[in-house]
Scaffold this active site. Structure first.
Site, PDB file in Angstrom:
ATOM      1  N   PRO A   1       0.793  -1.232   0.000  1.00 14.60           N
ATOM      2  CA  PRO A   1       0.000   0.000   0.000  1.00 14.60           C
ATOM      3  C   PRO A   1       0.823   1.278   0.000  1.00 14.60           C
ATOM      4  O   PRO A   1       0.399   2.287  -0.564  1.00 14.60           O
ATOM      5  CB  PRO A   1      -0.848  -0.126   1.268  1.00 14.60           C
ATOM      6  N   TYR A   2       2.008   1.251   0.601  1.00 16.57           N
ATOM      7  CA  TYR A   2       2.846   2.451   0.569  1.00 16.57           C
ATOM      8  C   TYR A   2       3.285   2.739  -0.860  1.00 16.57           C
ATOM      9  O   TYR A   2       3.154   3.866  -1.354  1.00 16.57           O
ATOM     10  CB  TYR A   2       4.074   2.273   1.468  1.00 16.57           C
ATOM     11  N   ILE A   3       3.811   1.722  -1.541  1.00 18.93           N
ATOM     12  CA  ILE A   3       4.257   1.899  -2.924  1.00 18.93           C
ATOM     13  C   ILE A   3       3.104   2.350  -3.813  1.00 18.93           C
ATOM     14  O   ILE A   3       3.228   3.302  -4.591  1.00 18.93           O
ATOM     15  CB  ILE A   3       4.861   0.587  -3.457  1.00 18.93           C
TER      16      ILE A   3
ATOM     17  N   LYS B   1       1.920   6.009  -2.939  1.00 22.49           N
ATOM     18  CA  LYS B   1       2.924   7.002  -3.318  1.00 22.49           C
ATOM     19  C   LYS B   1       3.002   7.124  -4.845  1.00 22.49           C
ATOM     20  O   LYS B   1       3.272   8.214  -5.365  1.00 22.49           O
ATOM     21  CB  LYS B   1       4.286   6.628  -2.749  1.00 22.49           C
TER      22      LYS B   1
ATOM     23  N   GLN C   1       6.030  -6.042   1.233  1.00 15.13           N
ATOM     24  CA  GLN C   1       6.405  -4.672   0.914  1.00 15.13           C
ATOM     25  C   GLN C   1       7.844  -4.391   1.351  1.00 15.13           C
ATOM     26  O   GLN C   1       8.648  -3.854   0.581  1.00 15.13           O
ATOM     27  CB  GLN C   1       5.445  -3.695   1.602  1.00 15.13           C
TER      28      GLN C   1
END
Length: 322
Positions: A140-142, A145, A285
């Site tokens: 989810p971060y990738i 962003k 991740q």
């Protein structure tokens, strides 16, 4: 650049950015969410404004009179609900862009992430800024962003210049993740994927700040720029040097990447199925970010911005040792 608005000012990068802006005699308006953060930042040349990324009216009011916006705030975590990442990294960026336009700012520089080009695991060397953005469902971060990165660059107009600066691992004195790394290593729970021989780019916090400032001054609108220390190291070397600043011996444990990847996928499923509040010992991740070769080409930042690293790896490690 005379008056700037900064988000994430109490964070690792934001604090250094504000300190540098103060040295340049630039007036800073910093968005803060707590009295503690306000107290830490207030001083000559710095005004704090209470609010958060979801309050577009407060953002617009705070940006009045500012010609440049540095959007540094975001949500970075190994394991959290996807909604938290989306709210901070995507919705927050959308509101920041709208507020900056409404306030009449002319330049918008966002701190992005080099990881936005990471999809399925594979070695990636000398990656340029035109690599395809990725949005893995397990990262989810990738994914968020990447959405924010695209949104910022597409918002560029003749009157509103927008730029993204993409660092890889940000390190230096006071790096937030070092405490957790030290704790994990001392507990004997740290294992290097495939022995840690994979190459990786890094970026000292002062190099990130230098590139952010150059991007605001010289960056081409609608563009992204990679920033690194100008040299690559192996994961083992990087981890050994960072832990060594706390007198932690080198990590000896190793785990095959393929096995670790499958274990991480199973753990994530179990954690979600049973709604566990803790985080899994390892996530895909995190493994994706450190488990394969990943180095960046910074020739675009060198040519467009005149960027040159201001701190080398050896210098930064020496500073951290005190």
């Amino acid at each position: 650049m005379k008056n700037v608005f900064v988000t994430g000012g109490s964070g690792f990068v934001g604090k250094r950015l504000i300190a540098r802006l103060r040295e340049m005699n630039v007036r800073v308006v910093a968005l803060v969410r707590s009295d503690e953060a306000a107290a830490a930042l207030e001083g000559p040349g710095v005004v704090t404004r209470r609010g958060d990324l979801q309050d577009e009216m407060a953002l617009t009011e705070g940006m009045q009179g500012c010609d440049t916006v540095f959007h540094v705030a975001g949500h970075l975590s190994e394991w959290d609900p996807h909604t938290l990442f989306r709210e901070a990294n995507v919705d927050g960026t959308r509101k920041m862009l709208a507020a900056a336009k409404a306030a009449g700012a002319s330049t918008f520089v966002a701190a992005g992430a080099a990881a936005v080009v990471m999809g399925r695991p594979k070695p990636m060397r000398d990656v340029s800024e035109d690599a395809t953005l990725q949005r893995p469902s397990w990262a989810p971060y990738i994914a968020t962003k990447a959405d924010a990165d695209q949104m910022v660059r597409q918002a560029n107009t003749a009157a509103f210049r927008t730029i993204v600066v993409r660092p890889p691992l940000i390190w230096g004195e006071g790096m937030p993740m070092l405490d957790a790394m030290v704790e994990t290593a001392r507990a004997g729970h740290f294992a290097l994927p495939d022995g840690g021989g994979q190459l990786m780019s890094t970026s000292h916090v002062d190099n990130v700040v230098a590139c952010l400032l150059l991007a605001a001054e010289k960056g081409r609108g609608g563009q992204a720029y990679h920033v690194t220390d100008g040299q690559a190291g192996t994961l083992k070397q990087v981890i050994t040097d960072l832990l060594g600043t706390r007198d932690v011996p080198p990590i000896q444990r190793s785990a095959p990447f393929g096995i670790a990847w499958r274990m991480a996928a199973v753990m994530e499923t179990v954690w979600r199925m049973f709604h566990l509040r803790s985080k899994p010992p390892i996530t895909r991740q995190t493994l994706r970010m450190i488990g394969q070769d990943f180095t960046l080409d910074i020739s675009k930042a060198r040519s467009d911005l005149g960027y040159t690293p201001v701190v080398t790896w050896a210098e930064g490690i020496a500073r951290m040792r005190g």
